[in-house]
Design an enzyme around this catalytic site. Structure first.
Site, PDB file in Angstrom:
ATOM      1  N   ASP A  97      63.260  76.145  60.479  1.00 38.61           N
ATOM      2  CA  ASP A  97      62.617  77.255  59.776  1.00 38.61           C
ATOM      3  C   ASP A  97      61.158  77.387  60.277  1.00 38.61           C
ATOM      4  OD1 ASP A  97      62.311  79.164  57.729  1.00 38.61           O
ATOM      5  OD2 ASP A  97      61.817  77.658  56.205  1.00 38.61           O
ATOM      6  N   ILE A 269      65.707  79.113  50.378  1.00 34.63           N
ATOM      7  CA  ILE A 269      65.339  78.579  49.057  1.00 34.63           C
ATOM      8  C   ILE A 269      64.670  77.221  49.241  1.00 34.63           C
ATOM      9  CG2 ILE A 269      66.186  77.881  46.767  1.00 34.63           C
ATOM     10  CD1 ILE A 269      68.649  79.732  48.738  1.00 34.63           C
TER      11      ILE A 269
HETATM   12  P1  13P Z   1      60.667  79.616  48.322  1.00 31.46           P
HETATM   13  O1  13P Z   1      59.922  78.320  48.364  1.00 31.46           O
HETATM   14  O2  13P Z   1      59.899  80.649  47.634  1.00 31.46           O
HETATM   15  O3  13P Z   1      62.046  79.437  47.836  1.00 31.46           O
HETATM   16  O4  13P Z   1      60.773  80.124  49.837  1.00 31.46           O
HETATM   17  C1  13P Z   1      61.464  79.369  50.773  1.00 31.46           C
HETATM   18  C2  13P Z   1      61.348  79.913  52.142  1.00 31.46           C
HETATM   19  O5  13P Z   1      61.277  81.101  52.331  1.00 31.46           O
HETATM   20  C3  13P Z   1      61.349  78.955  53.251  1.00 31.46           C
HETATM   21  O6  13P Z   1      61.225  79.575  54.475  1.00 31.46           O
END
Ligand code: 13P
Length: 317
Positions: A97, A269
């Protein structure tokens, strides 16, 4: 189905017949979402995977630079190692990510090295985040990342617009932010961006915000975000690729379900599961209770919020 298994050592086992891009595209066409669960604390990975398997769902496990800098997941190799111990690739795959081009402190990042590291470890997909650069540089750096990922046979997610983060600098009150469209992905830019970069999935900003990671705000309940569905529909029309919703914790459920029908194929999430884990540790003092809290919250999200229990076979073929 056969898999390309991450082996965390640079070589590849197995046959790469079902790649995660096919699964995401199948989900996108079927109006089903693939949840992507971040694991800011390494012990969260096992209960997340167990919940996905028990729900007969399909999900991604993911890690981001800001998490291994801020929490205890220790970097892409450690997450890959835990993934190899606990994951069944029929149910979950591994995603890198947010690899920022420019980070949250406005510092330049060696994004190529980070992407190469994950690719060599055997990650199934990666994300480049050039959203803090201007459009020209975002296109240039994203194109580089896409070329690198595609050469390794994996898909690349990119971001356009600004998915803002709670607790990071002064933000207007949420209602004001939503009404003004501050940071929303531009429809015209999105069409150009996808055509030029050939990114596989596009992270968009349509009212979603990331949960806080700063020491002061990280324990607070996230603001309930809403989504501008009309704007999202325009983005779908303009881009023609699966879209990704970051900041998935605490978004109004009816908006998320509607957004899935409008082209969101992956939802990230982090905060919700991290807070469940940390609350569990704080209140019980023990890892088993914290992991049980993560299992329960993951189950609830899969079954009750996103309605993806039993959907795995529909999208993995
Ligand atoms: P949240 O922490 O708001 O769930 O977002 C997670 C996210 O977008 C990780 O890339």
């Amino acid at each position: 189905m056969a898999f390309r298994l991450p082996d965390c050592s640079g070589s590849v086992e197995g046959v790469h017949t079902v790649i995660v891009n096919d699964v995401v595209r199948a989900a996108w066409k079927a109006g089903i979402v693939i949840p992507a669960f971040n694991v800011p604390h390494l012990p969260m990975l096992e209960p997340v995977v167990r919940a996905v398997v028990d729900q007969d769902a399909f999900a991604l496990i993911e890690t981001a630079r800001i998490e291994w800098q801020t929490f205890e997941c220790y970097g892409p190799a450690a997450v890959c190692d835990a993934y190899r111990r606990f994951a069944d690739p029929a149910y979950v795959r591994l995603h890198l990510d947010h690899v920022p081009v420019v980070d949250e402190d406005d510092l330049e990042v060696d994004y190529i090295t980070l992407l190469r590291t994950a690719i060599d470890l055997g990650y199934d997909s990666v994300m480049i985040d050039g959203s803090r650069a201007d459009l020209t540089r975002n296109i240039k750096t994203t194109s580089e990342a896409v070329a690198l990922a595609h050469a390794a046979g994996i898909p690349c997610e990119a971001e356009l617009g600004a998915v803002l983060r709670e607790g990071a600098g002064p933000l207007p009150p949420y209602d004001e932010l939503f009404a003004s469209g501050l940071g929303f992905t531009s429809v015209d830019e999105a069409a150009l961006f996808v055509a030029e970069t050939r990114c596989d999935w596009l992270s968009v900003a349509v009212g979603n915000v990331h949960g806080a990671v700063s020491q002061v705000f990280r324990d607070r309940k996230k603001t309930q975000a809403r989504l501008n569905l009309d704007h999202l529909a325009h983005l779908r029309q303009a881009t023609g690729v699966p879209m990704v919703l970051h900041g998935g914790s605490g978004v109004r459920q009816e908006d998320v379900l509607a957004a899935i029908k409008v082209g969101i194929a992956k939802i990230n999430i982090a905060t919700e599961l991290r807070q469940a884990f940390e609350d569990g540790l704080r209140t019980s003092g023990g890892l088993p209770a914290a992991k049980a809290a993560v299992y329960d919250r993951t189950t609830m999200l899969l079954r009750d919020t996103y309605a993806v229990s039993g959907m795995r076979r529909l999208i993995t073929g």
